[in-house]
Design an enzyme around this catalytic site. Structure first.
Site, PDB file in Angstrom:
ATOM      1  N   ARG A 231       0.839  -1.197   0.000  1.00 47.62           N
ATOM      2  CA  ARG A 231       0.000   0.000   0.000  1.00 47.62           C
ATOM      3  C   ARG A 231       0.872   1.245   0.000  1.00 47.62           C
ATOM      4  O   ARG A 231       1.890   1.306   0.688  1.00 47.62           O
ATOM      5  CB  ARG A 231      -0.923   0.013   1.225  1.00 47.62           C
ATOM      6  CG  ARG A 231      -1.964  -1.093   1.222  1.00 47.62           C
ATOM      7  CD  ARG A 231      -3.017  -0.858   0.149  1.00 47.62           C
ATOM      8  NE  ARG A 231      -4.062  -1.868   0.158  1.00 47.62           N
ATOM      9  CZ  ARG A 231      -4.039  -2.970  -0.576  1.00 47.62           C
ATOM     10  NH1 ARG A 231      -3.010  -3.220  -1.378  1.00 47.62           N
ATOM     11  NH2 ARG A 231      -5.033  -3.834  -0.512  1.00 47.62           N
ATOM     12  N   GLU A 260      -1.356   8.851  -8.197  1.00 48.03           N
ATOM     13  CA  GLU A 260      -1.105   8.059  -9.387  1.00 48.03           C
ATOM     14  C   GLU A 260      -1.516   8.751 -10.683  1.00 48.03           C
ATOM     15  O   GLU A 260      -1.462   8.147 -11.741  1.00 48.03           O
ATOM     16  CB  GLU A 260      -1.780   6.699  -9.241  1.00 48.03           C
ATOM     17  CG  GLU A 260      -1.191   5.912  -8.081  1.00 48.03           C
ATOM     18  CD  GLU A 260      -1.739   4.518  -7.927  1.00 48.03           C
ATOM     19  OE1 GLU A 260      -2.791   4.231  -8.546  1.00 48.03           O
ATOM     20  OE2 GLU A 260      -1.132   3.717  -7.197  1.00 48.03           O
ATOM     21  N   HIS A 283       0.306  -1.284 -10.534  1.00 47.47           N
ATOM     22  CA  HIS A 283      -0.505  -2.364  -9.952  1.00 47.47           C
ATOM     23  C   HIS A 283      -0.416  -3.650 -10.782  1.00 47.47           C
ATOM     24  O   HIS A 283      -1.419  -4.298 -11.058  1.00 47.47           O
ATOM     25  CB  HIS A 283      -1.965  -1.936  -9.830  1.00 47.47           C
ATOM     26  CG  HIS A 283      -2.173  -0.739  -8.955  1.00 47.47           C
ATOM     27  ND1 HIS A 283      -2.051  -0.784  -7.580  1.00 47.47           N
ATOM     28  CD2 HIS A 283      -2.466   0.550  -9.256  1.00 47.47           C
ATOM     29  CE1 HIS A 283      -2.278   0.421  -7.083  1.00 47.47           C
ATOM     30  NE2 HIS A 283      -2.518   1.241  -8.074  1.00 47.47           N
TER      31      HIS A 283
END
Length: 318
Positions: A231, A260, A283
């Site tokens: 995270r 992001e 991701h």
């Protein structure tokens, strides 16, 4: 059986298992929407949704207020810190997730990022492309001490792989009992002590806490390589950027960032002067065929259970 299932995960059904067809075969209509969970986009879709297979975007009380028919949320992944569990519980909406489905994928990605940063591969590639074949000295993983913060499924798989490389491994997790067999394989320590003892620290803890901050980084001046496939809020990105510039952080490799989006509000770790020391992927940790298929099967099975009044296999407690 009938009803509408809203799907907002980017990779849902992108592996070998046709997750959407599996829902359709059970009599449900599948509606797809963006992974950012924009309220404006989702408002008309949530109004008709009986079930929601959610990705990494936020699921807030405001979202749930737009979904009067919602009977269950299946988180397509493991972490549920993006979901307001209390708000869901208050509305009688059960939540599930897919524990273990992508653990191997994330563990392998962690090692990939670690080795990529350790050997400076992106910077080396950029040099070659402009005709610079000069070499840079690096370290061997087998010679390093690696601290693993978080000893859940993924952390333990990372430890297995680190030990195969011959690295010395230290494990930190206040929720794991000292008698746990994992400490037969690795030394037990606390996260604070890793600041002065480790060449590499890799993060696998839940979100909602900051492990790497200014104080942690100031505890020593030895170069440390940081890896984060968990995270973004586990690190203070401003502090890490400053530490990278002064040499305390030799490299930072991550699969997530606090900010992001591009532009003026982008993460400080994406600054041009840090390009040779920061490696970021979007991701990708869980994005293997096997991981995607595992998440898809588990999410579909739990969603069908929720919508038919059966007990899902992987409930999340608020």
């Amino acid at each position: 059986m009938s009803g509408t299932v809203l799907v907002t995960s980017r990779s849902f059904g992108s592996g070998g298992f046709d997750a959407e067809a599996a829902l359709t075969a059970e009599g449900y209509r599948v509606v797809r929407a963006g992974a950012a969970h924009d309220l404006g986009e989702l408002a008309p879709l949530l109004a008709d949704a009986d079930g929601w297979i959610a990705g990494t975007g936020p699921v807030t009380a405001a979202h749930l207020d737009l979904a009067p028919r919602l009977r269950g949320i299946a988180r397509y992944g493991v972490g549920v810190d993006n979901i307001d569990l209390a708000a869901a519980a208050a509305r009688g909406i059960p939540v599930t997730n897919t524990p273990g489905a992508n653990s191997t994928a994330v563990a392998e990605h962690t090692i990939a990022l670690l080795l990529t940063a350790l050997r400076g591969i992106p910077a080396a590639d950029r040099r070659v492309r402009v005709g610079d074949w000069s070499g840079r000295s690096a370290r061997e993983l087998s010679a390093l001490t690696v601290g693993v913060v978080g000893l859940g499924r993924i952390g333990r798989l990372v430890i297995e792989r680190l030990r195969a490389f011959g690295a010395t491994v230290i494990g930190a997790d206040p929720w794991v009992d000292a008698a746990d067999p994992i400490f037969d394989a690795v030394e037990r320590a606390d996260a604070e002590s890793l600041a002065t003892r480790c060449d590499v620290v890799t993060l696998h803890a839940p979100g909602g806490q900051t492990v790497i901050d200014e104080r942690w980084l100031a505890a020593d001046d030895r170069p440390v390589l940081l890896v984060n496939t968990a995270r973004a809020d586990l690190v203070d990105e401003e502090a890490v950027a400053r530490a990278a510039r002064r040499g305390r952080v030799a490299a930072y490799a991550a699969d997530t960032l606090a900010k992001e989006n591009a532009g003026d509000s982008a993460s400080p770790l994406l600054a041009a002067d840090l390009a040779d020391r920061v490696v970021v992927t979007a991701h990708l940790g869980a994005q293997t065929r096997e991981g995607v298929d595992g998440m898809g099967r588990m999410a579909v099975a739990d969603m069908v259970a929720l919508l038919t009044g059966s007990a899902p296999a992987h409930p999340v407690r608020a």
